[in-house]
Structures are given as C-alpha cells and as structure tokens.
Scaffold this motif. Structure first.
Motif, PDB file in Angstrom:
ATOM      1  N   TRP A 151       0.834  -1.206  -0.035  1.00  0.00           N
ATOM      2  CA  TRP A 151       0.004   0.165   0.066  1.00  0.00           C
ATOM      3  C   TRP A 151       0.647   1.268  -0.081  1.00  0.00           C
ATOM      4  O   TRP A 151       0.654   2.204  -0.503  1.00  0.00           O
ATOM      5  N   LEU A 166       1.936   1.679  -3.460  1.00  0.00           N
ATOM      6  CA  LEU A 166       1.008   2.195  -4.258  1.00  0.00           C
ATOM      7  C   LEU A 166       0.531   3.497  -4.040  1.00  0.00           C
ATOM      8  O   LEU A 166      -0.304   3.923  -4.907  1.00  0.00           O
ATOM      9  N   CYS A 190       0.842   6.239  -6.649  1.00  0.00           N
ATOM     10  CA  CYS A 190       0.089   6.111  -7.947  1.00  0.00           C
ATOM     11  C   CYS A 190      -1.448   6.314  -7.697  1.00  0.00           C
ATOM     12  O   CYS A 190      -2.155   6.826  -8.412  1.00  0.00           O
ATOM     13  N   LEU A 191      -1.963   5.929  -6.343  1.00  0.00           N
ATOM     14  CA  LEU A 191      -3.163   6.106  -6.092  1.00  0.00           C
ATOM     15  C   LEU A 191      -3.579   7.318  -5.929  1.00  0.00           C
ATOM     16  O   LEU A 191      -4.793   7.998  -6.401  1.00  0.00           O
TER      17      LEU A 191
END
Length: 328
Positions: free
Chosen positions: A40, A43, A46-47
């Motif tokens: 997480w 990511l 990117c999120l």
C-alpha cells in the motif's frame, strides 16, 4: 480404644484454583505487519495521482450534471444553480439522444464483432505459417498499433477521398465498378462504415497479439486427441481451442466494447471537427452539447449516462469472469 482413636479425621477441602488467565491474541510478527503495509505504501503515490487526475474530473462531471451551467456561469456572471434531475430528464426526453444511443450501440457492436473475428482469424493463421512470416506480420501489427490516431485518420481520409482517393481508383478498375468521384461521406451509413474500418484496423493488432499468446496455452495433446476421435478443424476449434480461450475472449470483448463506445477522435477528425447529425455518437454528441451549444450541464449529463452504460458492460464482464472461475 480411646476416643481419639475412634474419631474420624476430617479432611481439609481442596484449595480453590485460580481461573486461567484470559487468552491473549497472538500478535503477528512485526515483519509480517510491515510486509502487509508495504504494498500500500508503494501504491500510495500512484493512487494519489489517479485520485487527482481521474477523481476530481469525475466529481466535477457529476456536480455539473445536476446544475444549470452555461457560458454565464462559466465566466462568473451568474452563479451555478442546482436543478436536480432536470438535465437528465431533458436528455432522456430528447428523441435525437435515443437516435444517437442506437447509432452508438450499432457502431460499437459492428466494430467489436469485426475486430474479434478478424483478430481470431489472423491469430489462428499465425500458428500455421513459418517463423519469418510470423515475424513480419507481428512487426506490421505493432507498427499499425503504434501509429497515432490522428495520423491513421488522416491516412484513411486520403484513401477514401472523393477526388484523390486511391481506393476509388483501385475499385474502379474492377469490371462494372465506377467509383471515380464517389463521396463515401455523403451518407451516414457509408461514412460510419469507413470510420468503423478505421477503428477495426487500429484495434485488431492488440487482439491478435493477445489471442496469439493465449493459443500457446492450448494443450497440443487435447487437439491431437480430438482429431483421433474424428473431429475436424472446426470441431477442434469449437470444443478444445475456444473453451481454453474463453476468459481471454471475454476480456478482449469487454475492453473492445468500452473502447469502441468511447470513439471520439476518429469521428471528430474525419469530419473536420464538425460531425453532422448522422455521424454523431455519444462522445461527439456530448462534446457538441457542451462546447458548441455551450450547455455544459447537459453535456455532462450525457457523459454521465455514457459512463453508467459502460459500468453496465463492466458488470456483465465481472459476472462472466466469476462464472468462468466457478466452472474452473
């Protein structure tokens, strides 16, 4: 005997045992906890970018679709007014909108069918040619796939030009065919057929490459067993190859529907930035309502309806994939 000898000795009661301590939940090791959060954390950038790039426009689209928002509101002369579902009611009551919906569905269905059929035929053909032929075809496919849409559209405009188009000249050499000066865009069906051919031409390479990769996973022993049982080429494809490729076909079909429902630059450029009424698809129709008529709220409502339609396609795709997973 003395009294002391006849008296029964009283036994002391057993000591009360303390209750067992409550069970303590086993804590996962610190390394495992950090391992679960690491993806997480990786990511997160990117999120965050996706939330900023896609989240804000989507929220703004939904907000505009429930407001009265035109040029006066755009320039700040008047505040935006909430009108509830009035924009959706006006759109859904418009007969022209439903004509555009039907035209878009027919156009997308034609593109998807021709793309999947042509892609499957070329992928099967590539399994039966020599290595150097396969290499040349793959190079041509990747080159056409990588061509920018604007460039491809310009090439197709030249090919189908009424005065200088090479296609008219070639077809006119056939016996009984005279197409010199023929305007392919004089009517909507012919013009959309040309645009459909352009969309299929750009979409086939991805389908061919993906299906070719899937065909390498078809067990050769199953095909051989089917032939020994008397199955022909069609029987082997129907009962052996097709079931193995079904998840890939479902995925490609869903992606093709989404992409072909969202076709915009091909129509926009082919019609020189002003698509006529018989060339309007949902994307160009929404654009015209927003930036030609300057009714940004109604354009947003049409775009949101398109998103809902595409979400329905995604829902069907998810259901099919779950069924495939249950069977496997």
């Amino acid at each position: 005997m003395s009294a002391a000898d006849t008296t029964t000795t009283a036994k002391a009661p057993p000591p009360r045992q303390a209750p067992p301590p409550p069970a303590v939940a086993e804590q996962p090791p610190a390394g495992r906890r950090s391992g679960a959060t690491a993806p997480w954390l990786l990511l997160a950038p990117c999120l965050l970018v996706l939330a900023l790039v896609m989240g804000y426009p989507l929220v703004r689209l939904v907000t505009l679709s429930f407001q009265k928002f035109g040029q006066s509101q755009l320039w700040g002369f008047q505040p935006a007014e909430s009108v509830g579902f009035a924009n959706f009611t006006n759109v859904l009551d418009d007969g022209e909108f439903w004509q555009v919906v039907v035209r878009t569905v027919v156009f997308a269905a034609g593109c998807v069918i021709f793309t999947m059929v042509a892609g499957m035929l070329i992928a099967l053909l590539l399994q039966r040619v020599s290595g150097w032929v396969k290499t040349l075809v793959n190079i041509a496919l990747v080159a056409s796939w990588g061509m920018p849409i604007i460039v491809a559209t310009t090439v197709f405009k030249w090919l189908f030009d009424a005065d200088y188009g090479i296609l008219n000249a070639l077809l006119s050499k056939l016996p009984g065919v005279e197409l010199i000066g023929h305007n392919w865009f004089a009517s909507g069906p012919q013009g959309l057929a040309v645009i459909m051919l352009l969309v299929v031409w750009g979409a086939v390479p991805f389908v061919v490459i993906t299906l070719s990769a899937g065909l390498t996973q078809v067990p050769a022993e199953l095909e051989e067993a089917a032939r020994l049982d008397g199955a022909g080429s069609w029987g082997v494809f129907r009962y052996v190859t097709l079931p193995v490729l079904k998840p890939i076909i479902v995925m490609l079909t869903t992606l093709s529907v989404i992409w072909d429902m969202g076709v915009f630059p091909q129509v926009f450029v082919m019609r020189n930035g002003h698509p006529e009424a018989e060339f309007q698809l949902l994307t160009t129709y929404s654009y015209d309502r927003a930036f030609v008529v300057n009714d940004y709220a109604q354009g947003s409502a049409i775009a949101l309806i398109t998103v809902v339609l595409l979400l329905g396609v995604v829902a069907v795709y998810m259901r099919q994939m779950l069924k495939i997973g249950e069977v496997e």
